[in-house]
Design a protein around this motif. Structure first.
Motif, PDB file in Angstrom:
ATOM      1  N   LEU A   1      46.305  25.267  41.121  1.00 44.11           N
ATOM      2  CA  LEU A   1      45.638  25.118  39.838  1.00 44.11           C
ATOM      3  C   LEU A   1      44.427  26.044  39.750  1.00 44.11           C
ATOM      4  O   LEU A   1      44.220  26.686  38.732  1.00 44.11           O
ATOM      5  N   LEU A   2      43.646  26.095  40.837  1.00 44.21           N
ATOM      6  CA  LEU A   2      42.496  26.995  40.819  1.00 44.21           C
ATOM      7  C   LEU A   2      42.920  28.446  40.709  1.00 44.21           C
ATOM      8  O   LEU A   2      42.264  29.252  40.051  1.00 44.21           O
ATOM      9  N   PHE A   3      44.035  28.795  41.377  1.00 46.48           N
ATOM     10  CA  PHE A   3      44.528  30.165  41.280  1.00 46.48           C
ATOM     11  C   PHE A   3      44.909  30.496  39.847  1.00 46.48           C
ATOM     12  O   PHE A   3      44.626  31.592  39.356  1.00 46.48           O
ATOM     13  N   LEU A   4      45.549  29.554  39.156  1.00 54.28           N
ATOM     14  CA  LEU A   4      45.926  29.793  37.763  1.00 54.28           C
ATOM     15  C   LEU A   4      44.704  29.966  36.867  1.00 54.28           C
ATOM     16  O   LEU A   4      44.683  30.829  35.984  1.00 54.28           O
ATOM     17  N   LEU A   5      43.682  29.146  37.092  1.00 51.44           N
ATOM     18  CA  LEU A   5      42.452  29.300  36.315  1.00 51.44           C
ATOM     19  C   LEU A   5      41.780  30.642  36.598  1.00 51.44           C
ATOM     20  O   LEU A   5      41.289  31.312  35.685  1.00 51.44           O
ATOM     21  N   GLN A   6      41.768  31.036  37.863  1.00 51.54           N
ATOM     22  CA  GLN A   6      41.179  32.316  38.228  1.00 51.54           C
ATOM     23  C   GLN A   6      41.996  33.458  37.635  1.00 51.54           C
ATOM     24  O   GLN A   6      41.446  34.447  37.159  1.00 51.54           O
ATOM     25  N   PHE A   7      43.314  33.327  37.640  1.00 49.50           N
ATOM     26  CA  PHE A   7      44.186  34.339  37.055  1.00 49.50           C
ATOM     27  C   PHE A   7      43.925  34.454  35.551  1.00 49.50           C
ATOM     28  O   PHE A   7      43.877  35.557  35.006  1.00 49.50           O
ATOM     29  N   LEU A   8      43.745  33.327  34.881  1.00 58.14           N
ATOM     30  CA  LEU A   8      43.441  33.339  33.450  1.00 58.14           C
ATOM     31  C   LEU A   8      42.108  34.030  33.189  1.00 58.14           C
ATOM     32  O   LEU A   8      41.998  34.834  32.254  1.00 58.14           O
ATOM     33  N   GLU A   9      41.105  33.748  34.026  1.00 54.21           N
ATOM     34  CA  GLU A   9      39.804  34.386  33.858  1.00 54.21           C
ATOM     35  C   GLU A   9      39.917  35.900  34.019  1.00 54.21           C
ATOM     36  O   GLU A   9      39.401  36.662  33.203  1.00 54.21           O
ATOM     37  N   VAL A  10      40.595  36.343  35.069  1.00 57.57           N
ATOM     38  CA  VAL A  10      40.736  37.774  35.323  1.00 57.57           C
ATOM     39  C   VAL A  10      41.543  38.437  34.206  1.00 57.57           C
ATOM     40  O   VAL A  10      41.228  39.548  33.773  1.00 57.57           O
TER      41      VAL A  10
ATOM     42  N   ILE B   1      39.261  38.797  31.155  1.00 56.83           N
ATOM     43  CA  ILE B   1      38.301  39.886  31.369  1.00 56.83           C
ATOM     44  C   ILE B   1      39.003  41.230  31.225  1.00 56.83           C
ATOM     45  O   ILE B   1      38.477  42.162  30.609  1.00 56.83           O
ATOM     46  N   SER B   2      40.205  41.339  31.762  1.00 61.30           N
ATOM     47  CA  SER B   2      40.973  42.578  31.661  1.00 61.30           C
ATOM     48  C   SER B   2      41.288  42.903  30.204  1.00 61.30           C
ATOM     49  O   SER B   2      41.133  44.041  29.762  1.00 61.30           O
ATOM     50  N   GLY B   3      41.720  41.922  29.472  1.00 62.81           N
ATOM     51  CA  GLY B   3      42.040  42.147  28.072  1.00 62.81           C
ATOM     52  C   GLY B   3      40.825  42.460  27.236  1.00 62.81           C
ATOM     53  O   GLY B   3      40.869  43.285  26.321  1.00 62.81           O
ATOM     54  N   LEU B   4      39.719  41.836  27.558  1.00 58.57           N
ATOM     55  CA  LEU B   4      38.494  42.033  26.800  1.00 58.57           C
ATOM     56  C   LEU B   4      37.923  43.432  27.011  1.00 58.57           C
ATOM     57  O   LEU B   4      37.542  44.104  26.056  1.00 58.57           O
ATOM     58  N   PHE B   5      37.857  43.862  28.265  1.00 58.66           N
ATOM     59  CA  PHE B   5      37.210  45.133  28.558  1.00 58.66           C
ATOM     60  C   PHE B   5      38.155  46.329  28.501  1.00 58.66           C
ATOM     61  O   PHE B   5      37.732  47.428  28.156  1.00 58.66           O
ATOM     62  N   LEU B   6      39.413  46.129  28.861  1.00 61.79           N
ATOM     63  CA  LEU B   6      40.317  47.267  28.964  1.00 61.79           C
ATOM     64  C   LEU B   6      41.459  47.243  27.958  1.00 61.79           C
ATOM     65  O   LEU B   6      41.992  48.284  27.615  1.00 61.79           O
ATOM     66  N   GLY B   7      41.859  46.056  27.542  1.00 60.33           N
ATOM     67  CA  GLY B   7      43.021  45.948  26.674  1.00 60.33           C
ATOM     68  C   GLY B   7      44.324  46.186  27.422  1.00 60.33           C
ATOM     69  O   GLY B   7      45.361  46.394  26.814  1.00 60.33           O
TER      70      GLY B   7
ATOM     71  N   VAL C   1      46.428  39.988  42.432  1.00 58.78           N
ATOM     72  CA  VAL C   1      45.668  40.300  43.646  1.00 58.78           C
ATOM     73  C   VAL C   1      44.181  40.052  43.423  1.00 58.78           C
ATOM     74  O   VAL C   1      43.500  39.449  44.259  1.00 58.78           O
ATOM     75  N   LEU C   2      43.669  40.490  42.289  1.00 61.37           N
ATOM     76  CA  LEU C   2      42.260  40.270  41.979  1.00 61.37           C
ATOM     77  C   LEU C   2      41.935  38.782  41.856  1.00 61.37           C
ATOM     78  O   LEU C   2      40.859  38.343  42.255  1.00 61.37           O
ATOM     79  N   SER C   3      42.867  38.013  41.299  1.00 60.81           N
ATOM     80  CA  SER C   3      42.650  36.570  41.182  1.00 60.81           C
ATOM     81  C   SER C   3      42.564  35.915  42.548  1.00 60.81           C
ATOM     82  O   SER C   3      41.721  35.041  42.776  1.00 60.81           O
ATOM     83  N   LEU C   4      43.415  36.325  43.460  1.00 59.66           N
ATOM     84  CA  LEU C   4      43.383  35.773  44.806  1.00 59.66           C
ATOM     85  C   LEU C   4      42.051  36.074  45.488  1.00 59.66           C
ATOM     86  O   LEU C   4      41.427  35.189  46.078  1.00 59.66           O
ATOM     87  N   PHE C   5      41.600  37.312  45.381  1.00 57.69           N
ATOM     88  CA  PHE C   5      40.332  37.669  46.005  1.00 57.69           C
ATOM     89  C   PHE C   5      39.147  36.994  45.306  1.00 57.69           C
ATOM     90  O   PHE C   5      38.173  36.627  45.954  1.00 57.69           O
ATOM     91  N   ALA C   6      39.224  36.819  44.001  1.00 55.32           N
ATOM     92  CA  ALA C   6      38.161  36.114  43.288  1.00 55.32           C
ATOM     93  C   ALA C   6      38.099  34.650  43.712  1.00 55.32           C
ATOM     94  O   ALA C   6      37.013  34.084  43.867  1.00 55.32           O
TER      95      ALA C   6
END
Length: 131
Positions: A1-10, A13-19, A28-33
């Motif tokens: 569940l935490l991984f899914l929340l972290q994946f959603l956050e990442v 952020i990706s969509g907001l800043f980069l599209g 991978v970034l979600s796992l490290f976060a």
């Protein structure tokens, strides 16, 4: 569940800043976060435990008992191997230094793995710097 929340956050952020949504890189970034977040939770819990021991030593509080139960598995091996010097317990200091070193290693490992998995991808490089 935490991984899914972290994946959603990442992903947000990706969509907001980069599209852009490089899904494998986001995983991978979600796992490290998530690993970094867990290490930060332990670090903050140890700092709170140390501050509480200075302010109110020997007092009982259910939150402090929970923090002690959370941090005890990390600090117990060092407590059992070290003698108290003048009534001081140095295990929180040693565990804090080790957690900080692990966080630094995780950060470098993140950049190394992303460089191996996604060489030359500018979107992944920007995301790695943001997170």
């Amino acid at each position: 569940l935490l991984f899914l929340l972290q994946f959603l956050e990442v992903t947000l952020i990706s969509g907001l800043f980069l599209g852009v949504f490089p899904w494998a890189a986001l995983a991978v970034l979600s796992l490290f976060a998530l690993i970094t977040f867990t290490l930060w939770v332990y670090l903050v819990a140890i700092i709170i435990l140390v501050l509480v021991s200075w302010i109110q030593p020997g007092g009982y509080n259910p939150v402090v008992a929970l923090i002690y139960q959370l941090t005890n598995p990390l600090m117990q091996p060092f407590r059992s191997r070290m003698a108290n010097v003048g009534g001081m317990d140095f295990s929180p200091l040693i565990v804090t230094v080790l957690l900080t070193l692990i966080m630094m290693a995780v950060k470098h490992l993140k950049f190394y793995l992303l460089g191996l998995l996604f060489p030359g991808d500018p979107a992944v490089a920007i995301l790695a710097r943001l997170l």
